[in-house]
Design a protein around this motif. Structure first.
Motif: not given
Length: 184
Positions: A50-54, A56, A65, A67-70
């Protein structure tokens, strides 16, 4: 502020993971639900990427901002009987089903000529039934049998069918009285 920056490490891991998975993958075949192995699963291995960009907004009007990659690898081991017993039970289930159906297969010689049934015919070859199976349908009313058994077991019961009942069937042509009208 970089919005569209490519992470090469993540892409390299993803490509290597896909190549590794391709080495161990087999083609997907349809399952036969009738003679399947049931729940003879020992465990599962699950891989997820998964690759998430936040983006908020905090309550203090500042933007964050992240960014997390799992990459996750998980293994589940099911509780219950061990794998060997589960597989033996599934094999017994299939053998019992074949034993029941082989009489019908062996009585139909046209199945041996059809190449689609070659495996089934080969599995049933040599299986000889002890008794010819005759399918009979029950006759009579199961309700009447249950009712008679109940009356025999409970002779003091009050039903319309036993003689010690004070309940009687009205005679033929008996007209029931009308209900009283309600005064409102």
């Amino acid at each position: 502020m970089e919005i569209a920056r490519m992470n090469y490490k993540f892409t390299a891991i993803l490509i290597a993971l896909l190549c590794f998975m391709a080495l161990f993958m087999e083609p997907a075949y349809p399952r036969n639900e009738y003679l399947n192995d049931g729940s003879a699963r020992c465990g599962e291995v699950d891989v997820s990427v998964s690759n998430r960009d936040y983006d908020y907004d905090n309550y203090d009007n500042s933007w964050n901002e992240s960014n997390s990659q799992e990459v996750r690898l998980s293994f589940r081991k099911y509780l219950g009987t061990d794998c060997k017993t589960s597989k033996e039970n599934a094999q017994l289930k299939q053998q019992l089903e074949l034993m029941k159906m082989c009489n019908k297969v062996n009585r139909n010689p046209s199945l041996a000529q059809n190449e689609n049934f070659a495996l089934l015919v080969s599995k049933c070859r040599g299986v000889v039934p002890q008794v010819d199976e005759v399918e009979t349908m029950p006759t009579g009313s199961l309700w009447d049998e249950l009712k008679d058994d109940y009356i025999k077991e409970n002779p003091e019961s009050k039903t319309l069918d036993n003689n010690n009942s004070t309940l009687k069937m009205p005679p033929d042509g008996y007209i029931l009285p009308l209900p009283k009208p309600k005064d409102e």
